[in-house]
Design a protein around this motif. Structure first.
Motif, PDB file in Angstrom:
ATOM      1  N   THR A  46       0.858  -1.176   0.000  1.00 12.99           N
ATOM      2  CA  THR A  46       0.000   0.000   0.000  1.00 12.99           C
ATOM      3  C   THR A  46       0.900   1.233   0.000  1.00 12.99           C
ATOM      4  OG1 THR A  46      -1.728  -1.153   1.213  1.00 12.99           O
ATOM      5  CG2 THR A  46      -1.802   1.255   1.249  1.00 12.99           C
ATOM      6  N   LEU A  47       0.631   2.155  -0.893  1.00 17.56           N
ATOM      7  CA  LEU A  47       1.416   3.381  -1.003  1.00 17.56           C
ATOM      8  C   LEU A  47       0.681   4.509  -0.294  1.00 17.56           C
ATOM      9  CD1 LEU A  47       3.852   4.907  -2.245  1.00 17.56           C
ATOM     10  CD2 LEU A  47       2.393   5.333  -4.238  1.00 17.56           C
ATOM     11  N   PHE A  48       1.378   5.187   0.601  1.00 19.25           N
ATOM     12  CA  PHE A  48       0.825   6.333   1.304  1.00 19.25           C
ATOM     13  C   PHE A  48       1.541   7.590   0.830  1.00 19.25           C
ATOM     14  CE2 PHE A  48       0.003   2.733   4.033  1.00 19.25           C
ATOM     15  CZ  PHE A  48      -1.289   2.975   4.490  1.00 19.25           C
ATOM     16  N   VAL A  49       0.743   8.626   0.502  1.00 21.15           N
ATOM     17  CA  VAL A  49       1.283   9.921   0.091  1.00 21.15           C
ATOM     18  C   VAL A  49       0.563  11.014   0.865  1.00 21.15           C
ATOM     19  CG1 VAL A  49       1.866   9.074  -2.218  1.00 21.15           C
ATOM     20  CG2 VAL A  49      -0.319  10.229  -1.849  1.00 21.15           C
ATOM     21  N   THR A  50       1.072  12.231   0.763  1.00 22.22           N
ATOM     22  CA  THR A  50       0.423  13.385   1.381  1.00 22.22           C
ATOM     23  C   THR A  50      -0.024  14.344   0.285  1.00 22.22           C
ATOM     24  OG1 THR A  50       2.328  14.870   1.562  1.00 22.22           O
ATOM     25  CG2 THR A  50       2.104  13.177   3.275  1.00 22.22           C
ATOM     26  N   SER A  51      -0.684  15.398   0.674  1.00 21.60           N
ATOM     27  CA  SER A  51      -1.094  16.414  -0.301  1.00 21.60           C
ATOM     28  C   SER A  51       0.111  17.195  -0.830  1.00 21.60           C
ATOM     29  CB  SER A  51      -2.112  17.368   0.326  1.00 21.60           C
ATOM     30  OG  SER A  51      -1.548  18.016   1.443  1.00 21.60           O
ATOM     31  N   HIS A  52       1.279  16.974  -0.255  1.00 18.68           N
ATOM     32  CA  HIS A  52       2.515  17.623  -0.716  1.00 18.68           C
ATOM     33  C   HIS A  52       3.360  16.723  -1.603  1.00 18.68           C
ATOM     34  CE1 HIS A  52       1.731  20.981   1.939  1.00 18.68           C
ATOM     35  NE2 HIS A  52       1.518  20.125   2.918  1.00 18.68           N
ATOM     36  N   THR A  53       2.930  15.481  -1.794  1.00 18.08           N
ATOM     37  CA  THR A  53       3.697  14.531  -2.602  1.00 18.08           C
ATOM     38  C   THR A  53       3.469  14.805  -4.079  1.00 18.08           C
ATOM     39  OG1 THR A  53       3.432  12.838  -0.900  1.00 18.08           O
ATOM     40  CG2 THR A  53       4.108  12.091  -3.072  1.00 18.08           C
ATOM     41  N   PRO A  54       4.534  15.146  -4.816  1.00 22.28           N
ATOM     42  CA  PRO A  54       4.350  15.345  -6.257  1.00 22.28           C
ATOM     43  C   PRO A  54       4.168  13.998  -6.962  1.00 22.28           C
ATOM     44  CG  PRO A  54       6.650  15.672  -5.662  1.00 22.28           C
ATOM     45  CD  PRO A  54       5.904  15.430  -4.385  1.00 22.28           C
ATOM     46  N   LEU A  55       3.201  13.957  -7.858  1.00 24.72           N
ATOM     47  CA  LEU A  55       2.942  12.794  -8.698  1.00 24.72           C
ATOM     48  C   LEU A  55       3.150  13.232 -10.140  1.00 24.72           C
ATOM     49  CD1 LEU A  55      -0.335  11.670  -6.928  1.00 24.72           C
ATOM     50  CD2 LEU A  55       1.953  10.722  -6.588  1.00 24.72           C
ATOM     51  N   ARG A  56       3.939  12.465 -10.874  1.00 23.37           N
ATOM     52  CA  ARG A  56       4.253  12.848 -12.254  1.00 23.37           C
ATOM     53  C   ARG A  56       3.839  11.722 -13.186  1.00 23.37           C
ATOM     54  NH1 ARG A  56      10.049  13.176 -14.776  1.00 23.37           N
ATOM     55  NH2 ARG A  56      10.400  12.099 -12.805  1.00 23.37           N
ATOM     56  N   LEU A  57       3.001  12.048 -14.153  1.00 21.40           N
ATOM     57  CA  LEU A  57       2.683  11.125 -15.239  1.00 21.40           C
ATOM     58  C   LEU A  57       3.639  11.416 -16.380  1.00 21.40           C
ATOM     59  CD1 LEU A  57      -1.201  11.302 -15.162  1.00 21.40           C
ATOM     60  CD2 LEU A  57       0.241   9.390 -14.445  1.00 21.40           C
ATOM     61  N   GLN A  58       4.284  10.369 -16.868  1.00 23.53           N
ATOM     62  CA  GLN A  58       5.282  10.543 -17.918  1.00 23.53           C
ATOM     63  C   GLN A  58       5.040   9.496 -18.997  1.00 23.53           C
ATOM     64  OE1 GLN A  58       9.259  10.348 -16.429  1.00 23.53           O
ATOM     65  NE2 GLN A  58      10.125  11.207 -18.277  1.00 23.53           N
ATOM     66  N   ALA A  59       4.869   9.963 -20.229  1.00 24.98           N
ATOM     67  CA  ALA A  59       4.617   9.080 -21.365  1.00 24.98           C
ATOM     68  C   ALA A  59       5.827   9.066 -22.288  1.00 24.98           C
ATOM     69  CB  ALA A  59       3.381   9.536 -22.119  1.00 24.98           C
ATOM     70  N   ALA A  60       6.111   7.895 -22.843  1.00 32.11           N
ATOM     71  CA  ALA A  60       7.216   7.752 -23.793  1.00 32.11           C
ATOM     72  C   ALA A  60       6.744   6.881 -24.950  1.00 32.11           C
ATOM     73  CB  ALA A  60       8.420   7.128 -23.110  1.00 32.11           C
ATOM     74  N   ASP A  61       7.103   7.287 -26.149  1.00 33.91           N
ATOM     75  CA  ASP A  61       6.745   6.523 -27.335  1.00 33.91           C
ATOM     76  C   ASP A  61       7.888   5.590 -27.699  1.00 33.91           C
ATOM     77  OD1 ASP A  61       5.068   5.714 -29.322  1.00 33.91           O
ATOM     78  OD2 ASP A  61       5.317   7.474 -30.582  1.00 33.91           O
ATOM     79  N   ASN A  62       7.582   4.589 -28.504  1.00 37.73           N
ATOM     80  CA  ASN A  62       8.599   3.650 -28.960  1.00 37.73           C
ATOM     81  C   ASN A  62       9.590   4.336 -29.887  1.00 37.73           C
ATOM     82  OD1 ASN A  62       6.066   3.600 -30.641  1.00 37.73           O
ATOM     83  ND2 ASN A  62       7.463   2.584 -32.057  1.00 37.73           N
ATOM     84  N   LEU A  63      10.777   3.755 -30.021  1.00 43.26           N
ATOM     85  CA  LEU A  63      11.799   4.267 -30.933  1.00 43.26           C
ATOM     86  C   LEU A  63      11.228   4.295 -32.347  1.00 43.26           C
ATOM     87  CD1 LEU A  63      14.731   5.195 -31.240  1.00 43.26           C
ATOM     88  CD2 LEU A  63      15.346   2.806 -31.656  1.00 43.26           C
ATOM     89  N   GLY A  64      11.300   5.437 -32.993  1.00 46.70           N
ATOM     90  CA  GLY A  64      10.742   5.586 -34.328  1.00 46.70           C
ATOM     91  C   GLY A  64       9.251   5.866 -34.345  1.00 46.70           C
ATOM     92  N   GLY A  65       8.650   6.016 -33.149  1.00 45.21           N
ATOM     93  CA  GLY A  65       7.220   6.292 -33.044  1.00 45.21           C
ATOM     94  C   GLY A  65       6.894   7.714 -33.439  1.00 45.21           C
ATOM     95  N   SER A  66       5.634   8.031 -33.391  1.00 47.49           N
ATOM     96  CA  SER A  66       5.169   9.343 -33.837  1.00 47.49           C
ATOM     97  C   SER A  66       5.244  10.419 -32.756  1.00 47.49           C
ATOM     98  CB  SER A  66       3.722   9.225 -34.333  1.00 47.49           C
ATOM     99  OG  SER A  66       2.891   8.742 -33.287  1.00 47.49           O
ATOM    100  N   GLY A  67       5.507  10.039 -31.506  1.00 49.75           N
ATOM    101  CA  GLY A  67       5.567  10.997 -30.403  1.00 49.75           C
ATOM    102  C   GLY A  67       4.297  10.958 -29.568  1.00 49.75           C
ATOM    103  N   ILE A  68       4.308  11.722 -28.493  1.00 47.81           N
ATOM    104  CA  ILE A  68       3.187  11.749 -27.559  1.00 47.81           C
ATOM    105  C   ILE A  68       2.277  12.930 -27.875  1.00 47.81           C
ATOM    106  CG2 ILE A  68       2.503  11.918 -25.123  1.00 47.81           C
ATOM    107  CD1 ILE A  68       4.021   9.348 -25.886  1.00 47.81           C
ATOM    108  N   HIS A  69       1.002  12.655 -27.991  1.00 46.93           N
ATOM    109  CA  HIS A  69       0.016  13.711 -28.206  1.00 46.93           C
ATOM    110  C   HIS A  69      -0.576  14.171 -26.881  1.00 46.93           C
ATOM    111  CE1 HIS A  69      -3.351  16.010 -29.674  1.00 46.93           C
ATOM    112  NE2 HIS A  69      -4.219  15.180 -29.118  1.00 46.93           N
ATOM    113  N   GLN A  70      -1.035  13.217 -26.073  1.00 47.22           N
ATOM    114  CA  GLN A  70      -1.825  13.604 -24.913  1.00 47.22           C
ATOM    115  C   GLN A  70      -1.771  12.520 -23.840  1.00 47.22           C
ATOM    116  OE1 GLN A  70      -6.283  13.616 -25.276  1.00 47.22           O
ATOM    117  NE2 GLN A  70      -5.938  15.827 -25.293  1.00 47.22           N
ATOM    118  N   ILE A  71      -1.727  12.976 -22.582  1.00 42.07           N
ATOM    119  CA  ILE A  71      -1.908  12.106 -21.424  1.00 42.07           C
ATOM    120  C   ILE A  71      -3.317  12.347 -20.904  1.00 42.07           C
ATOM    121  CG2 ILE A  71      -1.248  11.694 -19.017  1.00 42.07           C
ATOM    122  CD1 ILE A  71       1.605  12.419 -19.760  1.00 42.07           C
ATOM    123  N   ASN A  72      -4.000  11.272 -20.557  1.00 38.69           N
ATOM    124  CA  ASN A  72      -5.346  11.342 -19.994  1.00 38.69           C
ATOM    125  C   ASN A  72      -5.329  10.658 -18.638  1.00 38.69           C
ATOM    126  OD1 ASN A  72      -7.072  12.262 -22.459  1.00 38.69           O
ATOM    127  ND2 ASN A  72      -5.629  10.755 -23.221  1.00 38.69           N
TER     128      ASN A  72
END
Length: 108
Positions: A46-72
């Motif tokens: 179980t992961l416990f965080v606080t309201s001060h804990t930064p959460l980062r969503l990070q997307a990466a495309d495959n080598l030769g891919g078209s790139g990232i458009h959007q994170i949802n």
């Protein structure tokens, strides 16, 4: 089947005006969540965080891919947030208790 919830794949064949196949990106991007400090991982995973804990969503495309458009993402089955680009930093706010974060991203 149109109108049904769920996931699926869309394949796109790209041909330029001269009729030349220009490639396709059929591999979806990888999206990860990176949990900053302060946080605590209990013995039962179980992961416990606080309201001060930064959460980062990070997307990466495959080598030769078209790139990232959007994170949802959404929190506790709420409204989907649509973020242009490959990275998004946020924190959780609200009462103590369990939170569920769902996320995915799209190629260009």
């Amino acid at each position: 089947n149109a109108g049904n919830d769920g996931t699926g794949n869309i394949y796109i064949l790209i041909i330029d005006n001269a009729g030349i196949y220009t490639g396709q990106d059929i591999i979806p991007p990888q999206t990860d969540i990176i949990v900053g400090d302060p946080h605590h991982l209990a013995p039962d995973d179980t992961l416990f965080v606080t309201s001060h804990t930064p959460l980062r969503l990070q997307a990466a495309d495959n080598l030769g891919g078209s790139g990232i458009h959007q994170i949802n993402y959404r929190i506790n089955a709420g409204t989907w947030m649509h973020i242009n680009g490959a990275e998004h930093l946020f924190t959780l706010s609200g009462p103590d208790g369990p939170y569920t974060i769902e996320y995915f991203s799209f190629d260009l």
